[in-house]
Design an enzyme around this catalytic site. Structure first.
Site, mmCIF file in Angstrom:
data_model
loop_
_atom_site.group_PDB
_atom_site.id
_atom_site.type_symbol
_atom_site.label_atom_id
_atom_site.label_comp_id
_atom_site.label_asym_id
_atom_site.label_seq_id
_atom_site.Cartn_x
_atom_site.Cartn_y
_atom_site.Cartn_z
ATOM 1 N N CYS A 97 4.016 13.433 -4.851
ATOM 2 C CA CYS A 97 4.910 13.872 -3.792
ATOM 3 C C CYS A 97 4.146 14.600 -2.672
ATOM 4 O O CYS A 97 3.360 13.990 -1.968
ATOM 5 C CB CYS A 97 6.026 14.731 -4.388
ATOM 6 S SG CYS A 97 7.498 14.818 -3.346
ATOM 7 N N GLN A 121 0.660 13.542 -0.013
ATOM 8 C CA GLN A 121 0.436 13.784 1.411
ATOM 9 C C GLN A 121 -0.826 14.617 1.637
ATOM 10 O O GLN A 121 -1.595 14.356 2.571
ATOM 11 C CB GLN A 121 1.657 14.486 2.005
ATOM 12 C CG GLN A 121 2.931 13.664 1.919
ATOM 13 C CD GLN A 121 4.189 14.506 2.016
ATOM 14 O OE1 GLN A 121 4.159 15.637 2.508
ATOM 15 N NE2 GLN A 121 5.302 13.970 1.537
ATOM 16 N N HIS A 145 8.202 11.135 -8.116
ATOM 17 C CA HIS A 145 8.186 12.079 -9.238
ATOM 18 C C HIS A 145 8.139 11.340 -10.574
ATOM 19 O O HIS A 145 9.185 10.963 -11.118
ATOM 20 C CB HIS A 145 9.418 12.977 -9.187
ATOM 21 C CG HIS A 145 9.383 14.014 -8.125
ATOM 22 N ND1 HIS A 145 9.049 15.327 -8.369
ATOM 23 C CD2 HIS A 145 9.607 13.930 -6.793
ATOM 24 C CE1 HIS A 145 9.089 16.018 -7.232
ATOM 25 N NE2 HIS A 145 9.427 15.184 -6.264
ATOM 26 N N GLU A 179 7.626 12.523 -13.451
ATOM 27 C CA GLU A 179 8.057 13.323 -14.605
ATOM 28 C C GLU A 179 9.504 13.033 -15.002
ATOM 29 O O GLU A 179 9.948 13.456 -16.071
ATOM 30 C CB GLU A 179 7.867 14.823 -14.319
ATOM 31 C CG GLU A 179 8.936 15.486 -13.491
ATOM 32 C CD GLU A 179 8.897 15.120 -12.024
ATOM 33 O OE1 GLU A 179 9.921 15.289 -11.325
ATOM 34 O OE2 GLU A 179 7.832 14.651 -11.552
#
Length: 381
Positions: A262, A266, A352, A354
């Site tokens: 995430c 960047q 994400h 997870e």
């Protein structure tokens, strides 16, 4: 933000966008006023994880799913110690919480934490407006004596914008802590907390990784004081152009295995020399289709990002740390969703893995990180 935690069921509320559009409804959660960036999330479930995701700091979240709160709030699913959203917008709040793990209603949780929300508005119309006009500043005002529309609009337009916002230090841990490996310890990872969710180090711990979670202000010396086998860049809020890249560049220079997600994607992109830019309305929710270009596999993934990396999709790029390529791409709009270096062990994704909340399609990325650390360890041996 000003709030009251008194009952809000019949208290009038107004949502005011910076372009002047107004929605009227009822207070939900705390009564008062709040400001932030209006964004929408397309998840039909997982609202508790969304609310407690530090990446949503200073954002007012609009739920596109019309019915929210039916499973209440439990004490097992929070991704951090508090709710981070600046405000909450739902169309039809559940009147009754029904789940064996529920400890209180969502409305009660919002009120207890002082989160101002609004219900009873046309969230479909609001979402369509944000898709057409883009994410923008917003204010929610609730109470029996509200300011006039001109005053409310002026206050919204005085609120800070997300572009240029440096927010990681506001949400990150102030002190380092350790998440021990589950079972036999295989590796040690230094995780830079830019707004990390609780499930992320847990997913690594499940794979035998002892995770040292470090503050956003950690130095290179702090990272290597624990003799890490790998380095992790977490998710987080704000504009990636505001982040100091010195630690990431030092990790890349030492060729320590690196994995970012995430916001971390960047940051890696900027460290490699790519730019970042703000998306019109971002990707938020748990149903975003992404293709892993290294395998051709299409994954349904969980997202929360308003910025993206500006890297070429059609070629391998030369960077100060070797060749790099786009490894994942969003199938909705061709936005860069992952990067990987070809000459050293470093990669990242914009979503994400997870799965808290969300699908488990991307869990293999943690295994990929383990493989990189194992290969690096074998080379040292």
């Amino acid at each position: 933000m000003t709030t009251s935690t008194k009952g809000a069921a019949k208290v009038p509320a107004v949502l005011v966008l910076e372009d002047g559009r107004i929605f009227r409804g009822r207070a939900y959660g705390a009564v008062g006023e709040t400001f932030g960036e209006a964004v929408f999330s397309t998840g039909m479930t997982g609202y508790q994880e969304t609310l407690t995701d530090p990446s949503y700091h200073r954002q007012v979240v609009v739920m596109t799913s019309p019915h929210v709160g039916n499973t209440g709030v439990n004490d097992e699913d929070p991704e951090s110690k508090r709710i981070w959203v600046a405000g909450y917008v739902v169309r039809d709040p559940a009147r009754v919480s029904s789940n064996w793990r529920s400890r209180r209603s969502l409305d009660e949780e919002l009120r207890s934490q002082g989160v101002v929300g609004i219900s009873g508005i046309d969230t479909r119309a609001l979402t369509r407006h944000l898709r057409e006009r883009g994410a923008m500043r917003v204010g929610i005002f609730s109470g029996n004596a509200l300011p006039d529309e001109g005053t409310m609009l002026a206050e919204v337009r005085q609120a800070p914008e997300m572009v240029g916002a440096s927010l990681s230090e506001e949400v990150a841990t102030k002190e380092s802590y350790v998440v021990p490996a589950i079972g036999e310890k295989r590796f040690t990872v230094a995780a830079l907390d830019l707004g990390i969710k609780g499930m992320t180090p847990h997913r690594m711990a499940e794979r035998g990784i002892e995770v040292h979670v470090l503050p956003a202000t950690a130095t290179v010396e702090d990272v290597y004081a624990i003799d890490p086998d790998g380095f992790f860049l977490s998710n987080g809020p704000g504009d990636p152009s505001t982040v100091d890249l010195s630690v990431v560049k030092a990790v890349l220079a030492r060729k320590t295995p690196l994995f970012g997600i995430c916001f971390g994607n960047q940051i890696l992109g900027r460290a490699l020399g790519f730019g970042t830019y703000k998306l019109k309305y971002g990707h938020r929710g748990i149903n975003q289709p992404v293709q892993d270009r290294t395998t051709g596999k299409v994954e349904v993934t969980a997202h929360n990002h308003g910025f993206a990396v500006d890297a070429p999709l059609d070629k391998v790029s030369d960077t100060p740390y070797g060749r790099a390529e786009v490894s994942h791409v969003c199938l909705n709009d061709q936005v860069v969703e992952g990067l990987q270096l070809l000459d050293q062990p470093a990669f990242s994704v914009q979503y994400h893995p997870e799965a808290a909340a969300g699908p488990h399609d991307a869990a293999y990325l943690f295994d990929r990180f383990v493989e990189l650390m194992a290969e690096k360890g074998a080379q040292r041996a």
